[in-house]
Design a protein around this motif. Structure first.
Motif, PDB file in Angstrom:
ATOM      1  N   GLY A   1      -7.430   5.893   3.312  1.00 15.69           N
ATOM      2  CA  GLY A   1      -7.079   6.727   2.162  1.00 15.69           C
ATOM      3  C   GLY A   1      -5.885   6.213   1.383  1.00 15.69           C
ATOM      4  O   GLY A   1      -5.205   6.980   0.703  1.00 15.69           O
TER       5      GLY A   1
ATOM      6  N   HIS B   1      -3.782   3.388  -1.277  1.00 13.57           N
ATOM      7  CA  HIS B   1      -3.937   2.756  -2.583  1.00 13.57           C
ATOM      8  C   HIS B   1      -3.130   1.462  -2.624  1.00 13.57           C
ATOM      9  O   HIS B   1      -2.048   1.383  -2.043  1.00 13.57           O
ATOM     10  N   CYS B   2      -3.659   0.473  -3.326  1.00 10.12           N
ATOM     11  CA  CYS B   2      -2.953  -0.795  -3.495  1.00 10.12           C
ATOM     12  C   CYS B   2      -2.007  -0.684  -4.679  1.00 10.12           C
ATOM     13  O   CYS B   2      -2.444  -0.570  -5.825  1.00 10.12           O
TER      14      CYS B   2
ATOM     15  N   TYR C   1      -8.133  -1.083   4.058  1.00 10.69           N
ATOM     16  CA  TYR C   1      -7.161  -0.036   3.686  1.00 10.69           C
ATOM     17  C   TYR C   1      -7.798   1.190   3.025  1.00 10.69           C
ATOM     18  O   TYR C   1      -7.280   2.313   3.201  1.00 10.69           O
ATOM     19  N   PRO C   2      -8.911   1.074   2.245  1.00 12.39           N
ATOM     20  CA  PRO C   2      -9.468   2.304   1.672  1.00 12.39           C
ATOM     21  C   PRO C   2      -9.890   3.321   2.735  1.00 12.39           C
ATOM     22  O   PRO C   2      -9.857   4.530   2.500  1.00 12.39           O
TER      23      PRO C   2
ATOM     24  N   LEU D   1       0.821  -1.204   0.000  1.00  5.74           N
ATOM     25  CA  LEU D   1       0.000   0.000   0.000  1.00  5.74           C
ATOM     26  C   LEU D   1       0.856   1.254   0.000  1.00  5.74           C
ATOM     27  O   LEU D   1       1.930   1.287   0.611  1.00  5.74           O
TER      28      LEU D   1
ATOM     29  N   ARG E   1      -0.145   6.122   5.992  1.00  5.46           N
ATOM     30  CA  ARG E   1      -1.042   7.287   5.903  1.00  5.46           C
ATOM     31  C   ARG E   1      -0.373   8.559   6.418  1.00  5.46           C
ATOM     32  O   ARG E   1      -0.502   9.637   5.810  1.00  5.46           O
TER      33      ARG E   1
END
Length: 284
Positions: free
Chosen positions: A165, A167-168, A161-162, A88, A144
């Protein structure tokens, strides 16, 4: 066997508490009593390396270091498809952008880290930068907050994880499956060889029965799962169980053993773990 109490350590994650609920609470006929310690996988890996406890849930990545003392049970663990660790980042990007960057990982002896190293050798040829080990629940906040450039996450982070905030950047399991065609080996159940072949057989059958009892009556394990789910949303706990408890939990089978051999063979070829003898994984 019922008069014997064995020391076992597994994680408080929903898949483990779901799998071991019936056995832990004495509902598996003829199974040994268990003295249970709940601990994160990085801690149980260390316990195995020190030869502590009779039965342990560990990362498959730690097997080359402990198979002299412990046997791999053919059930109770975590393998699957579509369930691999994720890398991430705060912003969407490409794998090559990890070159020279700081990456947080849950353990350098974890299967997640092995899968990450195999992926990085293929997709980040210039190499990532500093690797920082931290408890897995601290990784997403660290990414984050900009304390690290990227994080390797496991468990329920696939679903949450979303909300941070994030991203994968890459899915380690997707890379593994696309390059090998094999399921993703994550966590193993091991037991001390010194217990003897007969007892190891009893343990394997107890683990398998506990899994099947959990499937037969999912509500029975609910209080135990939620008690130790670390404030996890019950819906996320259900997703977690649905992803990580599957046919491989009841029986590794031919493809499960092939996945474990494939992971450890590839990792040994890259110099990431010591090589193991072909027969080392065989159940006594």
């Amino acid at each position: 066997m019922t008069s014997t109490t064995l020391k076992i350590a597994y994680s408080p994650c929903p898949n483990d508490t779901f799998v071991f609920d019936a056995w832990t609470h004495g509902r598996v006929p003829g199974a040994p009593r268990l003295d249970v310690t709940l601990a994160d996988i990085d801690i149980t890996n260390g316990m195995a390396e020190r030869g502590e406890f009779d039965v342990l849930k560990v990362s498959y990545a730690v097997l080359p270091y402990v198979l002299d003392q412990y046997a791999l049970l053919p059930c109770g663990g975590a393998l699957g498809r579509g369930c691999g660790p994720l890398v991430l980042t705060r912003e969407p990007g490409a794998a090559r952008e990890l070159a020279g960057r700081t990456v947080a990982v849950p353990s350098e002896r974890s299967t997640a880290y092995l899968l990450f190293r195999l992926w990085a050798a293929d997709r980040v040829p210039d190499g990532v930068g500093e690797i920082v080990v931290m408890p897995f629940h601290e990784i997403m906040p660290a990414v984050r907050d900009g304390k690290v450039d990227a994080g390797l996450v496991i468990h329920e982070a696939r679903f949450t994880y979303p909300g941070y905030g994030l991203h994968c950047l890459a899915d380690m399991g997707e890379h593994w499956e696309s390059t090998t065609g094999l399921p993703i080996p994550l966590g193993a159940i091991i037991a001390k060889r010194s217990l003897g072949v007969g007892t190891l057989g009893v343990l394997a059958e107890a683990a398998r029965t506990s899994v099947r009892m959990a499937w037969d009556d999912p509500t029975a394990s609910r209080p135990y799962v939620i008690e130790h789910a670390q404030e996890m949303d019950p819906a996320v706990a259900d997703q977690h169980i649905g992803l990580y408890v599957n046919e491989f939990t009841a029986d590794l089978g031919e493809s499960g053993y092939a996945a474990v051999r494939g992971l450890l063979t590839r990792a040994a070829a890259e110099g990431l773990v010591p090589p193991i003898a072909p027969e080392a994984l065989a159940f006594p």
